[in-house]
Design an enzyme around this catalytic site. Structure first.
Site, mmCIF file in Angstrom:
data_model
loop_
_atom_site.group_PDB
_atom_site.id
_atom_site.type_symbol
_atom_site.label_atom_id
_atom_site.label_comp_id
_atom_site.label_asym_id
_atom_site.label_seq_id
_atom_site.Cartn_x
_atom_site.Cartn_y
_atom_site.Cartn_z
ATOM 1 N N HIS A 139 0.851 -1.349 -0.119
ATOM 2 C CA HIS A 139 -0.033 -0.050 -0.003
ATOM 3 C C HIS A 139 0.990 1.344 -0.134
ATOM 4 C CE1 HIS A 139 0.346 0.957 4.303
ATOM 5 N NE2 HIS A 139 0.425 -0.511 4.623
ATOM 6 N N ASP A 181 6.370 0.873 6.042
ATOM 7 C CA ASP A 181 4.763 0.638 6.064
ATOM 8 C C ASP A 181 4.100 1.514 5.126
ATOM 9 O OD1 ASP A 181 2.375 -0.296 6.807
ATOM 10 O OD2 ASP A 181 2.618 0.326 9.073
ATOM 11 N N GLU A 229 -5.041 1.787 3.300
ATOM 12 C CA GLU A 229 -4.784 0.789 4.135
ATOM 13 C C GLU A 229 -4.888 0.923 5.636
ATOM 14 O OE1 GLU A 229 -2.614 -2.440 6.611
ATOM 15 O OE2 GLU A 229 -1.961 -0.134 6.241
ATOM 16 N N GLU A 230 -4.113 1.925 6.034
ATOM 17 C CA GLU A 230 -4.164 2.407 7.508
ATOM 18 C C GLU A 230 -5.539 2.714 7.920
ATOM 19 O OE1 GLU A 230 -1.305 1.751 8.819
ATOM 20 O OE2 GLU A 230 0.166 2.228 7.659
#
Length: 357
Positions: free
Chosen positions: A295, A307, A341-342
């Site tokens: 992502h 991340d 995504e987060e």
């Protein structure tokens, strides 16, 4: 992650991907062990020169070596944090679309994703009794705000959900501080995702949750949380390991603790972003898809280098390596760089897609 470890990850990803693309499905024996027929073992062994060619290419100091790392570094330096719903993320998606097209990958396009966005605004927390101490904190994604004047309340410290249940009669009107021990990310993150809802069931007015990490330099961690259906939504944030331990020690001595918490967050509905897609079409089975993904979005308090910038860049550069070496797979390989995504896996299609070998 160091550049050497990152490069090793790239090499492993490309080789594993290559094998997945080239070999037919494996069959598991009844014993639970994978047993390959002689013809399949011979076929796998025949790919050794191809694998060595790939490894040689990605390790070549004069060629590809370090390229993925350098591209990721430039990307994160250029765009910084990429919270879903911000111009930083949308600009980074535009950049990635242009990069994928420049590599002449197949079927490069974007797919629209709609979601409810969340934005952190002003927030702070402090221990105010028996002494004053600022608490480093980060509101958790999806948290509601406090009242404009904030919350000042007595504290109950717990170390687990069982501990919370045992102290349930003491929780109403209090701020619950979780000081759960770190076991592993997958096992411990449940306190971040469910801590507020569990405490709310007993009347807590807010929760502060020990950051989900085995190491800390007084650094709180961001992350997402979700409220369970039917519970009152209460403000929730992460605090540092050091402060969680401090509050736990004081609480266990019988010291009465009070904390002041003020959080201001904003929700915006009907926000839009985009998943980014690129492919290499397969030669003999183009309708069978091997998916690689990561992502592009990140939290607002970091640059999302690992991340999940690292995962995203390894994914699309795996395609680039195969294309540069003119290695056409039997099955199509699709790179999906998803968004939001987060905020709760919003752009993540992985639950709906499957790997067909």
């Amino acid at each position: 992650m160091t550049s050497r470890r990152f490069q090793s990850s790239c090499q492993i990803a490309v080789v594993v991907l290559l094998l997945a693309l080239l070999i037919p499905p494996l069959t598991a024996a009844s014993s639970g062990k994978c047993r390959l027929v002689r013809s399949l073992r011979d076929e796998i062994a025949s790919y050794r020169p191809v694998v060595e060619r790939v490894l040689s290419y990605v390790q070549d100091k004069k060629g590809y070596k370090g390229r993925t790392w350098a591209a990721l570094s430039e990307f994160t330096d250029m765009f910084g944090s990429r919270l879903a719903g911000t111009s930083n993320l949308e600009n980074s998606i535009d950049y990635m679309m242009n990069s994928l097209r420049a590599e002449n990958l197949d079927n490069v396009h974007a797919e629209r994703v709609m979601f409810t966005g969340w934005q952190r605004r002003k927030e702070n927390a402090a221990l105010v009794k028996p002494r004053f101490k600022n608490l480093a904190m980060l509101g958790l994604g999806g948290s509601v705000s406090t009242a404009p004047e904030g919350i000042r309340a007595e504290v109950v410290v717990v170390t687990s959900f069982d501990d919370l249940s045992n102290k349930s009669s003491q929780v109403s009107g209090k701020i619950v501080v979780y000081n759960q021990p770190y076991v592993s990310y997958s096992e411990t993150v449940v306190y971040r995702s469910m801590g507020a809802s569990e405490a709310s069931k007993y009347g807590a007015v807010a929760t502060l949750i020990r950051s989900i990490t085995p190491f800390s330099l007084n650094t709180p961690h961001a992350g997402h949380q979700s409220y369970s259906d039917g519970v009152k939504k209460i403000p929730t944030a992460c605090i540092t390991v050091e402060d969680a331990e401090l509050l736990n020690r004081m609480y266990n001595r019988g010291t009465k603790l009070e904390i002041f918490l003020k959080m201001d967050s904003k929700f915006f509905t009907n926000a839009t972003s985009r998943n980014t897609v690129a492919e290499i079409k397969g030669t003999t089975d183009p309708d069978k898809i091997v998916l690689v993904s990561g992502h592009l979005d990140s939290w607002d308090v970091g640059q999302g280098a690992m991340d999940d910038g690292g995962g995203a860049f390894i994914s699309w550069n795996s395609l680039v390596v195969l294309k540069n070496l003119e290695l056409r797979p039997k099955r199509s390989i699709r790179c999906l760089l998803w968004t939001a995504e987060e905020e709760g896996y919003i752009g993540d299609f992985l639950d709906d897609l499957y790997l067909v070998l």
